[in-house]
Design an enzyme around this catalytic site. Structure first.
Site, PDB file in Angstrom:
ATOM      1  N   SER A   1      -9.701   1.565   3.010  1.00 55.13           N
ATOM      2  CA  SER A   1      -8.847   2.335   2.135  1.00 55.13           C
ATOM      3  C   SER A   1      -7.818   1.498   1.372  1.00 55.13           C
ATOM      4  O   SER A   1      -7.279   1.972   0.373  1.00 55.13           O
ATOM      5  CB  SER A   1      -8.127   3.415   2.942  1.00 55.13           C
ATOM      6  OG  SER A   1      -7.225   2.824   3.859  1.00 55.13           O
TER       7      SER A   1
ATOM      8  N   SER B   1      -9.757  -0.753   7.256  1.00 55.86           N
ATOM      9  CA  SER B   1      -9.193  -0.545   5.920  1.00 55.86           C
ATOM     10  C   SER B   1      -8.452  -1.742   5.318  1.00 55.86           C
ATOM     11  O   SER B   1      -8.098  -1.709   4.142  1.00 55.86           O
ATOM     12  CB  SER B   1      -8.248   0.661   5.931  1.00 55.86           C
ATOM     13  OG  SER B   1      -8.989   1.846   5.850  1.00 55.86           O
TER      14      SER B   1
ATOM     15  N   LYS C   1       0.852  -1.195   0.000  1.00 51.48           N
ATOM     16  CA  LYS C   1       0.000   0.000   0.000  1.00 51.48           C
ATOM     17  C   LYS C   1       0.886   1.243   0.000  1.00 51.48           C
ATOM     18  O   LYS C   1       1.901   1.288   0.704  1.00 51.48           O
ATOM     19  CB  LYS C   1      -0.888  -0.044   1.243  1.00 51.48           C
ATOM     20  CG  LYS C   1      -1.934   1.048   1.337  1.00 51.48           C
ATOM     21  CD  LYS C   1      -2.796   0.831   2.587  1.00 51.48           C
ATOM     22  CE  LYS C   1      -3.901   1.850   2.719  1.00 51.48           C
ATOM     23  NZ  LYS C   1      -4.744   1.606   3.924  1.00 51.48           N
TER      24      LYS C   1
END
Lengths: 489, 106
Positions: A154, A178, A79
């Site tokens: 997210s 997330s 990420k």
């Protein structure tokens, strides 16, 4: 099954048996990226050259009999809020669009030390604030199971990358769900470890007392393998738990006979999608058939999860994001003749709407006169969440419920209504507030073919129990074997 | 802005939005001030639910980890060089971050 669609465990076996090389495996992922990425848009940065270099090094090490870890040579996605030396780390924000960190996050350093191959940095809601990647300041990621739908967020770039076969596994971060929510929406395993179990050094901070890095994988065993790489104490993170992490692969086959599974009634609220409820209830029966016992537990503070979470998280965010000031790194808007105007214009232009909303909310909750009514109230409520879990775990070994109220929603469906978007986190935020480990695994599909996930929550520092429970479920079901099959189109 | 102890009863006014934006160092345009006043009030209205929760005598939790006071030896370690630390700076001079004037004559 094509190489990029294998579990990391199966791919590692091929590498060990000499049936394929890390370069072949990495090339297969890079080719998949080339083929599906225009539709999925999971990556902010693809690191093709570096990945092939790492793969060559892994192959050389293997040829010399040097095995750094069971995942050596396996392609992983990271990420884009975790720092990686000499590669851009954007947090999907205009304010960090050109930022190149001068150091590695501890997790990135550990992936490298384990001989893993980082194929790229994945998209997220800006600064990890959102549940769909639609708040990304760069672009939106699409769900590989249905390109018109959100991958969740997210960590939606990481889950979309794994679901589309662009990487075999990935790292995400979870502040209020997330990792688990997008894993659920993309048909994957997503684990938020206990707060403190995985170092946050080099993770760009959103809400420091809630943020935790964890694995996004196709199976519970893959999550255990990746936890063995990233877990454990780090002196560079003062909130890192000092005890060593266990070997998560040991005891994975222990099964669930006699395991007491608590099902809180608060997790089956009005408004939950009937297909989600049915799939989760069926999973409970499956666990009973495997010898687990159902226990009745209650989490009475649950209905207050969203306001408690959003007060605590935005307060911390408003403070953490004060560092983006145009002075030290990132964007600076030129033309201001004093420093306050430079700060205010840079931040106004660099941050997206949701990030600004949360900074405003958090600043307000912390401001003189309102601190007690909002922030202090939130911190006290947080204690009640801890007590809820402590009480529940007197009666059960693991808590089970849905991960999200609905399967993947349409892109654009919730983006204009922050409150609707916040409600996506209703089942996932309590584990962040209390610090407990929690995991989402696939437990079914909707009639439209969208993945459904269930969430397991365990006592502090017992990720192993979650992985054992999830593994036992996978041995009895096939949901984790389904692939989005985007490459066939 | 006069602090109001019964904060959650009060709707956020335009002036308060401007004050919070100043504290947060965010330059807001006219339309944004209106928009933020409206959306923040909606969100804060949703947060009102928390008032129902009895937290009398409950201690606050600011952090979930049972860890306090982490010490290490005060030993010198390698750190970033000045060039590395300044590599991302929008502007620098003589080994320092360069910014517009902080103190001005009026």
């Amino acid at each position: 099954m094509d190489l990029p669609d294998l579990s990391a465990f199966d791919a590692a076996r091929l590498l060990n048996e000499g049936q394929c090389s890390s370069v072949e495996l990495t090339r297969a992922c890079l080719e998949r990226i080339e083929r599906v990425e225009p539709r999925v848009r999971a990556f902010v940065t693809v690191l093709a050259d570096q990945a092939l270099d790492s793969a060559r090094q892994a192959d050389q090490a293997r040829a010399q009999g040097k095995i750094a870890s069971p995942l050596m040579g396996v392609p992983v996605a990271v990420k884009d809020n975790m720092c990686m030396r000499d590669a851009p780390t954007t947090c999907s924000s205009k304010i960090l669009e050109n930022f190149i960190p001068p150091y590695d996050a501890t997790v990135v350093q550990r992936l490298t030390a384990a001989g893993m191959v980082v194929v790229g940095k994945t998209n997220l809601d800006e600064f990890a604030m959102g549940s769909s990647t639609e708040n990304s300041g760069l672009f939106t990621t699409h769900n590989p199971w249905d390109l018109e739908r959100a991958p969740g967020g997210s960590s939606g770039g990481s889950t979309a990358a794994v679901a589309a076969g662009e990487a075999l596994l990935a790292l995400g971060s979870d502040t209020g769900g997330s990792i688990r929510q997008p894993a659920s929406l993309c048909g994957l395993v997503g684990l938020k470890p206990t707060y403190g179990r995985v170092s946050r050094y080099g993770l760009v901070a959103f809400a420091s007392s809630l943020d935790q890095i964890g694995p996004i994988t196709r199976t519970a065993r893959d999550a255990a393998l990746l936890m063995n790489v990233i877990g454990g104490h780090d002196p560079l993170d003062s909130t890192s738990w000092p005890e060593p992490a266990p070997n998560y692969c040991e005891g994975l086959d222990r099964g669930v006979r006699g395991l007491r599974i608590g099902v809180p009634k608060e997790y089956f609220i009005e408004g939950i999608d009937p297909e989600v409820e049915a799939a989760v209830r069926q999973a409970i029966e499956q666990f009973a058939a495997l010898g687990a016992e159902a226990a009745e537990v209650s989490l009475p503070t649950m209905p207050y999860a969203i306001p408690t979470y959003y007060i605590c998280a935005t307060a911390e965010a408003s403070s953490n994001l004060a560092r983006y000031d145009g002075a030290h790194y990132g964007l600076r808007v030129e033309g201001a003749d004093n420093i306050i105007d430079m700060f205010s214009r840079t931040r106004a232009q660099g941050f997206g709407a949701e990030v600004k909303r949360r900074i405003m909310l958090g600043t307000y909750a912390l401001s003189a006169g309102f601190y007690d009514a909002y922030y202090m109230k939130g911190l006290k409520a947080r204690t009640l969440f801890k007590r809820d879990f402590e009480r529940a775990f007197e009666k059960c070994d693991v808590i089970l419920g849905p991960t999200t109220p609905t399967p993947a929603f349409q892109l654009g469906e919730k983006v204009d209504d922050p409150i609707q978007m916040y409600l996506c986190d209703i089942f996932t935020t309590p584990a962040n507030l209390a610090g407990n480990p929690a995991l989402s695994i696939p437990c079914g599909f909707s009639a439209a073919g969208l993945p459904i996930g269930l969430q397991l929550i365990a006592p502090l520092f017992d990720e192993a129990r979650l992985l054992q429970t999830a593994h036992a479920f996978e041995q009895a079901t096939d949901y984790h074997k389904a692939r989005a099959n985007l490459a066939a189109d | 802005m006069s602090p109001d102890p019964k904060a959650t009863d009060a709707a956020l006014s335009r002036e308060e939005v401007e004050h919070v934006a100043l504290l947060a160092r965010l330059e807001l345009g006219e339309r944004e001030i209106e928009e933020y006043a409206s959306i923040l009030n909606r969100i804060l209205g949703h947060f009102k639910k928390l008032e129902e929760l009895d937290t009398e005598g409950v201690p606050p939790t600011s952090h979930p980890a049972p860890i306090a006071n982490v010490f290490r030896e005060d030993a010198a370690r390698p750190s970033l060089s000045v060039d590395e630390a300044l590599a991302n700076a929008p502007d620098s001079e003589a080994g320092c971050f360069k910014v517009p004037p902080v103190i001005q004559e009026y």
